[in-house]
Write a protein that holds these residues in place. Structure first.
Motif, short mmCIF file in Angstrom:
data_model
loop_
_atom_site.label_atom_id
_atom_site.label_comp_id
_atom_site.label_asym_id
_atom_site.label_seq_id
_atom_site.Cartn_x
_atom_site.Cartn_y
_atom_site.Cartn_z
N ALA A 107 40.71 37.35 36.83
CA ALA A 107 40.19 36.15 36.17
C ALA A 107 41.25 35.51 35.25
O ALA A 107 41.34 34.29 35.17
CB ALA A 107 38.94 36.49 35.36
N ASP A 108 42.04 36.35 34.58
CA ASP A 108 43.02 35.81 33.61
C ASP A 108 44.08 34.95 34.30
O ASP A 108 44.63 34.02 33.70
CB ASP A 108 43.71 36.94 32.84
CG ASP A 108 42.74 37.65 31.90
OD1 ASP A 108 41.52 37.46 32.06
OD2 ASP A 108 43.20 38.39 31.01
N VAL A 109 44.42 35.29 35.55
CA VAL A 109 45.45 34.53 36.26
C VAL A 109 44.88 33.74 37.44
O VAL A 109 45.62 33.14 38.20
CB VAL A 109 46.60 35.45 36.73
CG1 VAL A 109 47.56 35.74 35.60
CG2 VAL A 109 46.08 36.75 37.29
N ASN A 110 43.54 33.77 37.58
CA ASN A 110 42.83 33.05 38.64
C ASN A 110 43.42 33.32 40.02
O ASN A 110 43.87 32.41 40.72
CB ASN A 110 42.79 31.55 38.36
CG ASN A 110 41.78 30.84 39.27
OD1 ASN A 110 40.80 31.45 39.71
ND2 ASN A 110 42.02 29.59 39.57
N GLY A 148 43.96 42.09 32.90
CA GLY A 148 44.70 40.93 32.43
C GLY A 148 45.66 40.46 33.50
O GLY A 148 45.24 40.10 34.60
N ASP A 149 46.97 40.49 33.19
CA ASP A 149 47.94 40.10 34.21
C ASP A 149 48.61 41.30 34.87
O ASP A 149 49.56 41.16 35.64
CB ASP A 149 48.99 39.13 33.63
CG ASP A 149 49.50 39.59 32.28
OD1 ASP A 149 49.60 40.81 32.08
OD2 ASP A 149 49.77 38.73 31.43
N ARG A 166 51.94 37.66 37.13
CA ARG A 166 52.62 36.37 36.89
C ARG A 166 54.06 36.38 37.41
O ARG A 166 54.68 35.34 37.56
CB ARG A 166 52.63 36.06 35.39
CG ARG A 166 51.23 35.76 34.83
CD ARG A 166 51.26 35.77 33.33
NE ARG A 166 51.97 36.97 32.84
CZ ARG A 166 52.16 37.25 31.57
NH1 ARG A 166 51.70 36.43 30.64
NH2 ARG A 166 52.80 38.33 31.20
N LYS A 192 42.88 47.07 28.27
CA LYS A 192 44.18 46.85 28.94
C LYS A 192 45.29 47.81 28.49
O LYS A 192 46.47 47.57 28.73
CB LYS A 192 44.66 45.40 28.77
CG LYS A 192 43.62 44.35 29.23
CD LYS A 192 44.14 42.94 29.04
CE LYS A 192 43.18 41.86 29.49
NZ LYS A 192 41.91 41.79 28.80
#
Length: 327
Positions: A107-110, A148-149, A166, A192
């Motif tokens: 969700a954080d980086v879609n 997260g990522d 990312r 995390k």
């Protein structure tokens, strides 16, 4: 098995092995279930009915919600599908060269992430649905988790890789599992800070991302899902891990038919539920942690049985007493 106020069975469960169960991102009402019967089903657990069903051509090995109206799923047919609950339409997003074993939404980086037995991880952009990159792993992907990522991938050969979603240009960390036997499941702490890894040999490891010596001193492994009868200890695979998003405690499910809740930071077992009819194949906490869904589904650990237990999903309302660390 007596139904209690705190626990009930879902009606119309899948007719073959349950591969994954996942709660919707914002409510504890909707549960997505993928199965070896080639279906993905959406259940409303409050009214206890099946709201929607769609199919793949072969067994489905994993599924996830992207948001409250879209799901993604993949399996033996090598295909990643997106389904829109509002329009009841499905889209083939893309394929792998072999079975799709894992499907998760970051969700954080879609981004949708799939892991396959073709030894790759692929990223998919859900907006247009299309492939946004393919990344080679050292072996077949068995399990993956997103924090997260960060992306943690567990492959055959007991390898564990940590990637940055990312910047997938290189692997951030690669290591061998601290457990001696094949990795079954990896799930990240909601805070995390690390992840929990389970093996086919009744063990769980708690690991931390921070590589500094003082943080690495905190990592440990423990035995669980072992049953002693008449002086003989039977050891069972730990198939499923699910985290409570608020408390960072986690549930494990084993082929012994038991579910345990652990406080990983304080190295304590908080509780064990009653024995379920057969192996625990998958577990999922709702986002507020009030409900735990439990898939009881025989995983052929002992080969073909004369009578295979039925596949069932139990919905359990859990209390703070069962899930909150003891201060």
């Amino acid at each position: 098995m007596v139904e209690t106020p705190s626990e009930f069975k879902l009606k119309n469960p899948p007719s073959d092995g349950i591969s994954a169960i996942k709660f919707g991102p914002t409510s504890s009402q909707f549960l997505l279930v993928s199965s070896w019967d080639t279906t993905v089903r959406l259940y409303d657990i409050i009214s206890n009915n099946q709201r929607m069903i769609y199919s793949h051509t072969d067994p489905v090995l994993d599924c996830c919600f992207q948001d409250s109206v879209h799901s993604f799923s993949g399996g033996i047919d090598k295909t990643l599908k997106m389904y829109d609950f509002n329009t009841q339409t499905e889209t083939v997003v893309g394929t792998h060269d072999r079975a799709v074993k894992c499907v998760e939404f970051g969700a954080d980086v879609n981004v949708i992430v799939t892991g396959s037995w073709d030894s790759t991880v692929k990223l998919w952009d859900p907006r247009s649905p299309c492939c946004a990159g393919s990344f080679t792993q050292p072996d077949k992907v068995y399990t993956l988790s997103i924090a997260g990522d960060k992306l943690i991938v567990g492959t055959a050969g007991r390898r564990v890789l940590v990637w940055d979603l990312r910047n997938m240009g290189y692997v951030q960390q690669r290591k061998e599992s601290s457990l001696k036997y094949q990795t079954r499941c990896i799930r990240c702490f909601p805070n995390k800070q690390g992840y929990v890894l389970s093996s086919v040999e009744g063990r769980v490891a708690v690991e931390y991302f921070d590589q500094s010596p003082e943080v690495q001193k905190k990592k440990y492994a423990f035995k669980c899902h072992r049953v002693k009868e008449n002086g003989v200890e039977s050891i069972y695979p730990v198939n499923a891990i699910a985290f409570h998003s608020q408390y960072n405690t986690f549930a494990t499910g084993g082929s012994d038919g038991y579910v345990n809740i652990w406080d990983g930071f304080n190295k304590k077992r908080l509780c064990q539920f009653h024995k379920y009819p057969t192996s625990i194949a998958s577990l999922a906490f709702s986002n507020d942690g009030s409900v735990l869904a439990i898939a009881s589904s025989y995983m052929f650990e002992k080969g073909q049985l004369d009578e295979t237990p039925e596949d069932e999903i139990f919905i359990r309302n859990v209390s703070d007493q069962e899930t909150k660390p003891k201060s």
